[in-house]
Motif scaffolding. Structure first.
Motif, PDB file in Angstrom:
ATOM      1  N   VAL A 317      37.238  -5.164 -39.934  1.00  0.00           N
ATOM      2  CA  VAL A 317      38.146  -4.952 -38.799  1.00  0.00           C
ATOM      3  C   VAL A 317      38.486  -3.473 -38.783  1.00  0.00           C
ATOM      4  N   SER A 318      38.375  -2.834 -37.611  1.00  0.00           N
ATOM      5  CA  SER A 318      38.459  -1.365 -37.584  1.00  0.00           C
ATOM      6  C   SER A 318      39.894  -0.841 -37.521  1.00  0.00           C
ATOM      7  N   THR A 319      40.879  -1.714 -37.361  1.00  0.00           N
ATOM      8  CA  THR A 319      42.280  -1.266 -37.355  1.00  0.00           C
ATOM      9  C   THR A 319      42.854  -1.434 -38.757  1.00  0.00           C
ATOM     10  N   PRO A 320      43.103  -0.333 -39.472  1.00  0.00           N
ATOM     11  CA  PRO A 320      43.604  -0.481 -40.842  1.00  0.00           C
ATOM     12  C   PRO A 320      44.916  -1.268 -40.857  1.00  0.00           C
ATOM     13  N   GLY A 321      45.043  -2.149 -41.825  1.00  0.00           N
ATOM     14  CA  GLY A 321      46.278  -2.910 -41.988  1.00  0.00           C
ATOM     15  C   GLY A 321      46.377  -4.160 -41.140  1.00  0.00           C
ATOM     16  N   LEU A 322      45.434  -4.336 -40.184  1.00  0.00           N
ATOM     17  CA  LEU A 322      45.584  -5.478 -39.269  1.00  0.00           C
ATOM     18  C   LEU A 322      45.351  -6.820 -39.965  1.00  0.00           C
ATOM     19  N   LEU A 323      44.353  -6.879 -40.849  1.00  0.00           N
ATOM     20  CA  LEU A 323      44.127  -8.146 -41.569  1.00  0.00           C
ATOM     21  C   LEU A 323      45.387  -8.513 -42.352  1.00  0.00           C
ATOM     22  N   TYR A 324      45.965  -7.518 -42.977  1.00  0.00           N
ATOM     23  CA  TYR A 324      47.165  -7.730 -43.773  1.00  0.00           C
ATOM     24  C   TYR A 324      48.328  -8.184 -42.881  1.00  0.00           C
ATOM     25  N   ARG A 325      48.486  -7.524 -41.733  1.00  0.00           N
ATOM     26  CA  ARG A 325      49.569  -7.926 -40.824  1.00  0.00           C
ATOM     27  C   ARG A 325      49.371  -9.366 -40.345  1.00  0.00           C
ATOM     28  N   THR A 326      48.120  -9.772 -40.211  1.00  0.00           N
ATOM     29  CA  THR A 326      47.847 -11.122 -39.701  1.00  0.00           C
ATOM     30  C   THR A 326      48.024 -12.177 -40.784  1.00  0.00           C
ATOM     31  N   PHE A 327      47.650 -11.850 -42.015  1.00  0.00           N
ATOM     32  CA  PHE A 327      47.515 -12.914 -43.019  1.00  0.00           C
ATOM     33  C   PHE A 327      48.420 -12.776 -44.249  1.00  0.00           C
ATOM     34  N   ALA A 328      49.165 -11.685 -44.376  1.00  0.00           N
ATOM     35  CA  ALA A 328      49.905 -11.494 -45.626  1.00  0.00           C
ATOM     36  C   ALA A 328      51.041 -12.497 -45.774  1.00  0.00           C
ATOM     37  N   MET A 329      51.239 -12.960 -46.965  1.00  0.00           N
ATOM     38  CA  MET A 329      52.393 -13.799 -47.301  1.00  0.00           C
ATOM     39  C   MET A 329      52.902 -13.323 -48.655  1.00  0.00           C
ATOM     40  N   HIS A 330      54.183 -13.504 -48.856  1.00  0.00           N
ATOM     41  CA  HIS A 330      54.786 -12.956 -50.079  1.00  0.00           C
ATOM     42  C   HIS A 330      55.660 -13.996 -50.762  1.00  0.00           C
ATOM     43  N   PRO A 331      55.060 -15.067 -51.228  1.00  0.00           N
ATOM     44  CA  PRO A 331      55.869 -16.103 -51.867  1.00  0.00           C
ATOM     45  C   PRO A 331      56.390 -15.626 -53.224  1.00  0.00           C
ATOM     46  N   GLU A 332      57.465 -16.222 -53.666  1.00  0.00           N
ATOM     47  CA  GLU A 332      58.078 -15.821 -54.927  1.00  0.00           C
ATOM     48  C   GLU A 332      57.109 -15.987 -56.099  1.00  0.00           C
ATOM     49  N   TYR A 333      56.201 -16.970 -56.014  1.00  0.00           N
ATOM     50  CA  TYR A 333      55.310 -17.221 -57.154  1.00  0.00           C
ATOM     51  C   TYR A 333      54.145 -16.241 -57.221  1.00  0.00           C
ATOM     52  N   LEU A 334      54.026 -15.324 -56.255  1.00  0.00           N
ATOM     53  CA  LEU A 334      52.986 -14.297 -56.363  1.00  0.00           C
ATOM     54  C   LEU A 334      53.585 -12.901 -56.536  1.00  0.00           C
ATOM     55  N   ALA A 335      54.913 -12.843 -56.690  1.00  0.00           N
ATOM     56  CA  ALA A 335      55.578 -11.527 -56.693  1.00  0.00           C
ATOM     57  C   ALA A 335      55.045 -10.608 -57.791  1.00  0.00           C
ATOM     58  N   ASP A 336      54.685 -11.157 -58.930  1.00  0.00           N
ATOM     59  CA  ASP A 336      54.271 -10.303 -60.046  1.00  0.00           C
ATOM     60  C   ASP A 336      52.824  -9.854 -59.970  1.00  0.00           C
ATOM     61  N   VAL A 337      52.016 -10.451 -59.104  1.00  0.00           N
ATOM     62  CA  VAL A 337      50.599 -10.061 -59.075  1.00  0.00           C
ATOM     63  C   VAL A 337      50.212  -9.264 -57.836  1.00  0.00           C
ATOM     64  N   GLN A 338      51.077  -9.240 -56.817  1.00  0.00           N
ATOM     65  CA  GLN A 338      50.709  -8.530 -55.591  1.00  0.00           C
ATOM     66  C   GLN A 338      51.019  -7.044 -55.716  1.00  0.00           C
ATOM     67  N   GLY A 339      50.295  -6.259 -54.931  1.00  0.00           N
ATOM     68  CA  GLY A 339      50.541  -4.822 -54.901  1.00  0.00           C
ATOM     69  C   GLY A 339      49.765  -4.106 -55.983  1.00  0.00           C
ATOM     70  N   GLY A 340      49.637  -2.783 -55.857  1.00  0.00           N
ATOM     71  CA  GLY A 340      48.930  -1.984 -56.851  1.00  0.00           C
ATOM     72  C   GLY A 340      47.525  -1.663 -56.399  1.00  0.00           C
ATOM     73  N   GLY A 341      46.951  -2.493 -55.563  1.00  0.00           N
ATOM     74  CA  GLY A 341      45.614  -2.258 -55.015  1.00  0.00           C
ATOM     75  C   GLY A 341      45.517  -3.085 -53.767  1.00  0.00           C
ATOM     76  N   VAL A 342      44.450  -3.877 -53.644  1.00  0.00           N
ATOM     77  CA  VAL A 342      44.301  -4.742 -52.476  1.00  0.00           C
ATOM     78  C   VAL A 342      44.426  -6.192 -52.909  1.00  0.00           C
ATOM     79  N   ASP A 343      45.262  -6.938 -52.202  1.00  0.00           N
ATOM     80  CA  ASP A 343      45.384  -8.377 -52.448  1.00  0.00           C
ATOM     81  C   ASP A 343      44.494  -9.093 -51.430  1.00  0.00           C
ATOM     82  N   PHE A 344      43.282  -9.491 -51.850  1.00  0.00           N
ATOM     83  CA  PHE A 344      42.367 -10.111 -50.883  1.00  0.00           C
ATOM     84  C   PHE A 344      42.879 -11.451 -50.362  1.00  0.00           C
TER      85      PHE A 344
END
Ligand code: PLP
Length: 473
Positions: A317-344
């Motif tokens: 997708v040629s718009t940076p960040g768009l996949l993330y804006r469409t699909f990102a979720m931040h549940p409490e049980y993933l708080a320690d593993v997200q961020g630092g690079g790319v969360d596929f």
């Protein structure tokens, strides 16, 4: 790493301090079984040429061999492996067979098979940076290599998915985030999974336009422009155009520069489905797939024409960040593993996902792009050779010329039924697998010749078997 001091309370229930041995196996036994799997795979590849291109059993026979009551006691793993190899995996279309020309063949390469095995054995996962930084990196790297080698917009971000069906729909979900709801334009040659996906994502059926193609089976820019104007005239908003770079039926490539110009004028999103044809764009002259630098999103299936085992598709997708804006979720049980690079896991609807990158990264790195291009060009040249063989046979006529690995043809004076019967007879005989398709109501025979192991003799033999079968009707 140091083990903590163990508290002595509470008392350990009986037996609980002994790990279960369910998953255990003697390393030497596993080694022997593993070698058997390797040998069996090599035997499969080495004997393909002498075995049928497709085998289909009956449900009764297969269930008798593979079913039975719910297992209540252990059985031999050797016997299970043999049943898998000899029956379950034998009774299928062998997309890696040199005379498998039906639908889209799937010749897979040795680095891809080995990369897939290793990732499976080491439980490869690519969901979050903390949960898989190495696996995420190979996914980023290989998507970047292919993006740049195909001339996609340099800032494009990607994700690997299970196949074109899911990758296209992931693109359309991202497009909807960016441009909103409105009319989506397809052609009558657009892959059927796209309309299915649109309906599944809640697209209004009366806001899907299926544009008629001309004799060249391409989306005509003028038809698109008129359809958009007609929609605007009744208060609707054109939002997304789905063009195809290599249709499944004939390999036709839509006029991406002209369609892109219309999208720019109207603010519509340009998605290009290159699930089949995309790899042809790796060549320096792009094999006619020009304008990839203009796309908003693009899909390509390495399990079709980049020599990968199932399953793997690439989406960019040629718009940076768009996949993330469409699909990102931040549940409490993933708080320690997200961020630092790319969360596929935040780039599509898949959270737990195998590291599909392992096989593709190893393949591209092992061969290098020029060798992959040579193998792709061979497939293109084989379709052009098939066209010459067909043209030299007075019983046959070309319907659509060879286009990036696909040629369609017909028997002179033969009915639709004759064509279906001929392809079924040749396929049932096992020598080759070929099938028919229907182009604007005309039933034709179709060969897709992308297996680099296919020989010119395979092509001549298959064309003459089909011509003989047509004539025998
Ligand atoms: C095969 C194909 C698809 C669907 O891809 P899958 O990997 O089978 O899900 C979509 N579009 C085109 C043009 C195709 O050839």
């Amino acid at each position: 790493m140091s083990a903590p001091d163990l508290p002595t309370n509470p008392v350990v229930p009986d037996g609980l301090d002994v790990p279960a041995d369910l998953l255990d196996i003697d390393p030497e036994q596993l080694r022997a079984l593993g070698y058997w799997v390797v040998d069996r795979t090599i035997e499969h590849l080495a004997t393909l040429n002498d075995r049928p291109a497709i085998s289909t059993g009956t449900l009764d026979d297969l269930t008798a061999a593979l079913g039975g009551p719910v297992p209540q006691s252990p059985t031999s793993v050797d016997e299970g492996l043999r049943l898998l190899a000899d029956i379950a995996l034998e009774n299928q279309q062998h997309g890696d067979h040199p005379r498998y020309f039906a639908r889209v063949p799937a010749p897979s390469s040795y680095p891809a098979i080995l990369g897939e095995w290793l990732a499976t054995g080491m439980q490869g996962v690519s969901s979050s940076w903390g949960g898989g930084s190495g696996t995420a990196t190979i996914e980023l790297v290989v998507l970047g290599w292919l993006r740049d080698a195909m001339g996609l917009p340099a800032q494009s971000e990607g994700v690997l998915l299970s196949g074109g069906s899911l990758a296209n729909i992931t693109a359309l979900l991202a497009a909807r985030t960016e441009v909103g709801n409105g009319v989506v334009y397809l052609s009558d040659q657009t892959h059927s999974s796209i309309k299915r996906g649109l309906l599944a994502m809640g697209q209004a059926p009366d806001e899907i336009r299926v544009l008629p193609t001309g004799d060249d089976l391409r989306m005509h820019p003028a038809t698109l422009r008129d359809a958009m104007a007609a929609d605007r005239a009744v208060g609707l908003t054109p939002r997304v155009v789905v063009a195809t770079a290599g249709t499944t039926n004939t390999g036709a490539v839509d006029d991406l520069p002209a369609i892109s110009a219309i999208c720019r004028e109207t603010g519509a999103w340009l998605h290009v489905d290159g699930a089949y044809g995309g790899p042809a764009a790796l060549a320096p002259d792009r094999n006619g797939i020009v304008g990839l630098e203009l796309v908003d999103s693009f899909v390509m299936d390495p399990h079709k024409w980049l020599f990968q085992p199932y399953d793997i598709a690439c989406l960019w997708v040629s718009t940076p960040g768009l996949l993330y804006r469409t699909f990102a979720m931040h549940p409490e049980y993933l708080a320690d593993v997200q961020g630092g690079g790319v969360d596929f896991g935040n780039r599509s609807l898949e959270l737990s996902r195998r590291t599909r990158a392992a096989k593709l990264w190893l393949t591209v790195r092992t061969y290098g792009i020029p060798a992959l291009i040579d193998a792709i060009q061979r497939g293109i040249a084989l379709a052009e050779y098939a066209q010459q063989v067909i043209e030299a046979d007075s019983r046959l006529e070309i319907v659509t010329p060879a286009q990036i690995g696909i040629v369609t043809f017909a028997g002179r004076g033969c009915s639709a039924d004759d064509h279906w019967r001929a392809s079924a007879e040749v396929t049932a005989d096992g020598y080759a697998a070929a099938t028919c398709t229907v182009l604007h109501d005309r039933t034709v025979l179709r060969l897709c010749t992308i297996n680099p192991r296919t020989t010119t003799e395979d092509i001549r033999g298959t064309v003459s078997a089909l011509a003989d079968a047509l004539g025998a009707g």
